[in-house]
Scaffold this motif. Structure first.
Motif, PDB file in Angstrom:
ATOM      1  N   ASN A   3       0.826  -1.211   0.000  1.00 48.93           N
ATOM      2  CA  ASN A   3       0.000   0.000   0.000  1.00 48.93           C
ATOM      3  C   ASN A   3       0.855   1.254   0.000  1.00 48.93           C
ATOM      4  OD1 ASN A   3      -2.570  -1.099  -0.106  1.00 48.93           O
ATOM      5  ND2 ASN A   3      -2.613  -1.440   2.101  1.00 48.93           N
ATOM      6  N   VAL A   4       2.006   1.215   0.664  1.00 49.34           N
ATOM      7  CA  VAL A   4       2.901   2.374   0.677  1.00 49.34           C
ATOM      8  C   VAL A   4       3.506   2.572  -0.712  1.00 49.34           C
ATOM      9  CG1 VAL A   4       5.007   3.346   1.662  1.00 49.34           C
ATOM     10  CG2 VAL A   4       3.373   2.174   3.127  1.00 49.34           C
ATOM     11  N   ARG A   5       3.818   1.477  -1.387  1.00 47.30           N
ATOM     12  CA  ARG A   5       4.366   1.595  -2.741  1.00 47.30           C
ATOM     13  C   ARG A   5       3.336   2.165  -3.705  1.00 47.30           C
ATOM     14  NH1 ARG A   5       6.922  -4.122  -2.265  1.00 47.30           N
ATOM     15  NH2 ARG A   5       8.911  -3.595  -1.332  1.00 47.30           N
ATOM     16  N   ASP A  16       1.158   3.106   9.423  1.00 46.80           N
ATOM     17  CA  ASP A  16       1.164   1.643   9.569  1.00 46.80           C
ATOM     18  C   ASP A  16       2.541   1.061   9.257  1.00 46.80           C
ATOM     19  OD1 ASP A  16      -1.465   1.487  10.389  1.00 46.80           O
ATOM     20  OD2 ASP A  16      -2.245   1.017   8.391  1.00 46.80           O
ATOM     21  N   LEU A  17       3.184   1.605   8.235  1.00 42.15           N
ATOM     22  CA  LEU A  17       4.542   1.166   7.903  1.00 42.15           C
ATOM     23  C   LEU A  17       5.481   1.443   9.078  1.00 42.15           C
ATOM     24  CD1 LEU A  17       6.760   0.155   5.963  1.00 42.15           C
ATOM     25  CD2 LEU A  17       6.914   2.521   5.099  1.00 42.15           C
ATOM     26  N   ALA A  18       5.352   2.618   9.681  1.00 45.64           N
ATOM     27  CA  ALA A  18       6.200   2.966  10.824  1.00 45.64           C
ATOM     28  C   ALA A  18       5.990   1.991  11.977  1.00 45.64           C
ATOM     29  CB  ALA A  18       5.914   4.400  11.267  1.00 45.64           C
ATOM     30  N   PHE A  22       9.018  -0.071  13.572  1.00 42.79           N
ATOM     31  CA  PHE A  22       9.364  -0.050  14.996  1.00 42.79           C
ATOM     32  C   PHE A  22       9.407  -1.477  15.533  1.00 42.79           C
ATOM     33  CE2 PHE A  22       7.966   4.541  15.524  1.00 42.79           C
ATOM     34  CZ  PHE A  22       9.202   4.993  15.942  1.00 42.79           C
ATOM     35  N   ALA A  23       8.433  -2.293  15.132  1.00 45.19           N
ATOM     36  CA  ALA A  23       8.381  -3.684  15.599  1.00 45.19           C
ATOM     37  C   ALA A  23       9.599  -4.476  15.133  1.00 45.19           C
ATOM     38  CB  ALA A  23       7.101  -4.356  15.111  1.00 45.19           C
ATOM     39  N   ALA A  24      10.163  -4.093  13.989  1.00 45.47           N
ATOM     40  CA  ALA A  24      11.344  -4.770  13.446  1.00 45.47           C
ATOM     41  C   ALA A  24      12.643  -4.109  13.898  1.00 45.47           C
ATOM     42  CB  ALA A  24      11.267  -4.788  11.922  1.00 45.47           C
ATOM     43  N   ASP A  25      12.567  -3.228  14.889  1.00 48.37           N
ATOM     44  CA  ASP A  25      13.730  -2.499  15.396  1.00 48.37           C
ATOM     45  C   ASP A  25      14.437  -1.674  14.315  1.00 48.37           C
ATOM     46  OD1 ASP A  25      13.466  -3.231  18.078  1.00 48.37           O
ATOM     47  OD2 ASP A  25      14.492  -5.140  17.720  1.00 48.37           O
ATOM     48  N   GLU A  26      13.644  -1.152  13.416  1.00 52.63           N
ATOM     49  CA  GLU A  26      14.152  -0.255  12.372  1.00 52.63           C
ATOM     50  C   GLU A  26      13.690   1.168  12.687  1.00 52.63           C
ATOM     51  OE1 GLU A  26      16.059  -0.932   9.781  1.00 52.63           O
ATOM     52  OE2 GLU A  26      16.076  -3.115   9.805  1.00 52.63           O
ATOM     53  N   ASP A  27      14.109   1.669  13.845  1.00 54.26           N
ATOM     54  CA  ASP A  27      13.603   2.939  14.345  1.00 54.26           C
ATOM     55  C   ASP A  27      13.876   4.107  13.396  1.00 54.26           C
ATOM     56  OD1 ASP A  27      13.032   1.287  16.490  1.00 54.26           O
ATOM     57  OD2 ASP A  27      13.735   2.725  17.984  1.00 54.26           O
ATOM     58  N   LEU A  34       7.265   8.310   9.556  1.00 53.53           N
ATOM     59  CA  LEU A  34       6.385   9.219  10.293  1.00 53.53           C
ATOM     60  C   LEU A  34       6.554  10.657   9.811  1.00 53.53           C
ATOM     61  CD1 LEU A  34       6.659   7.796  13.918  1.00 53.53           C
ATOM     62  CD2 LEU A  34       4.777   7.514  12.283  1.00 53.53           C
ATOM     63  N   GLU A  35       7.784  11.051   9.542  1.00 59.95           N
ATOM     64  CA  GLU A  35       8.023  12.393   9.003  1.00 59.95           C
ATOM     65  C   GLU A  35       7.329  12.558   7.654  1.00 59.95           C
ATOM     66  OE1 GLU A  35      12.295  12.631   9.035  1.00 59.95           O
ATOM     67  OE2 GLU A  35      12.350  13.192  11.159  1.00 59.95           O
ATOM     68  N   ASN A  36       7.389  11.527   6.817  1.00 60.51           N
ATOM     69  CA  ASN A  36       6.704  11.574   5.523  1.00 60.51           C
ATOM     70  C   ASN A  36       5.192  11.654   5.716  1.00 60.51           C
ATOM     71  OD1 ASN A  36       9.031  11.522   3.976  1.00 60.51           O
ATOM     72  ND2 ASN A  36       9.075   9.285   3.870  1.00 60.51           N
TER      73      ASN A  36
END
Length: 166
Positions: A3-5, A16-18, A22-27, A34-36
């Motif tokens: 959906n983001v693509r 939702d992507l963020a 976060f859950a994947a430790d990709e802060d 989130l900025e986007n």
């Protein structure tokens, strides 16, 4: 992710992507998403609040604080219940930043905007327990119970009050 693509400017998908990042430790990637999300609609109080909630729940208290403050700034035409949630988020970020008086002011504002909101009274009780104001903490705790706070919440504040022998 698909959906983001397809709709890379849609803030809901970016938020939702963020969450997933976060859950994947990709802060860092989560924060960029989130900025986007915010940049895709700078005037949406709801987007700022959603970003604030996600930042707060992941320990980014100062950016969460800024997101809630912006949500409040943009909330002129929103129902008071919704604005009260923004103030609760602002108060929670301030509480985590150990700005107790400012946090209490935010929770008091939330309690005025939504009188039936037990969370704001509960948080006022927590702050006053931390400050050593046992009577004020108990009063706020009673108010939170009257508005529907769970026994689990009451027990949590009770642990802060134990040293007052109340």
């Amino acid at each position: 992710l698909s959906n983001v693509r397809i709709r890379p400017e849609n803030p809901i998908y970016l938020i939702d992507l963020a969450k997933s990042l976060f859950a994947a430790d990709e802060d860092n990637k989560a924060i960029a998403a989130l900025e986007n999300a915010l940049n895709s609609n700078l005037t949406s109080a709801g987007n700022h609040s959603s970003v604030g909630v996600l930042l707060l729940s992941n320990g980014y208290y100062l950016p969460a604080n800024k997101a809630f403050a912006k949500a409040i700034e943009l909330s002129a035409d929103l129902p008071s219940q919704e604005v009260a949630e923004f103030y609760n988020g602002l108060g929670a970020s301030l509480l985590h930043l150990d700005h107790l008086q400012e946090a209490e002011a935010a929770f008091l504002k939330a309690s005025v905007l939504a009188e039936d909101n037990w969370q704001s009274h509960y948080n006022i009780a927590v702050i006053n327990a931390k400050l050593g104001n046992g009577e004020r903490a108990l009063t706020a705790l009673r108010e939170s119970i009257e508005r529907g706070a769970s026994i689990q919440s009451v027990l949590t504040v009770g642990r802060h009050l134990e040293h007052f022998n109340m």
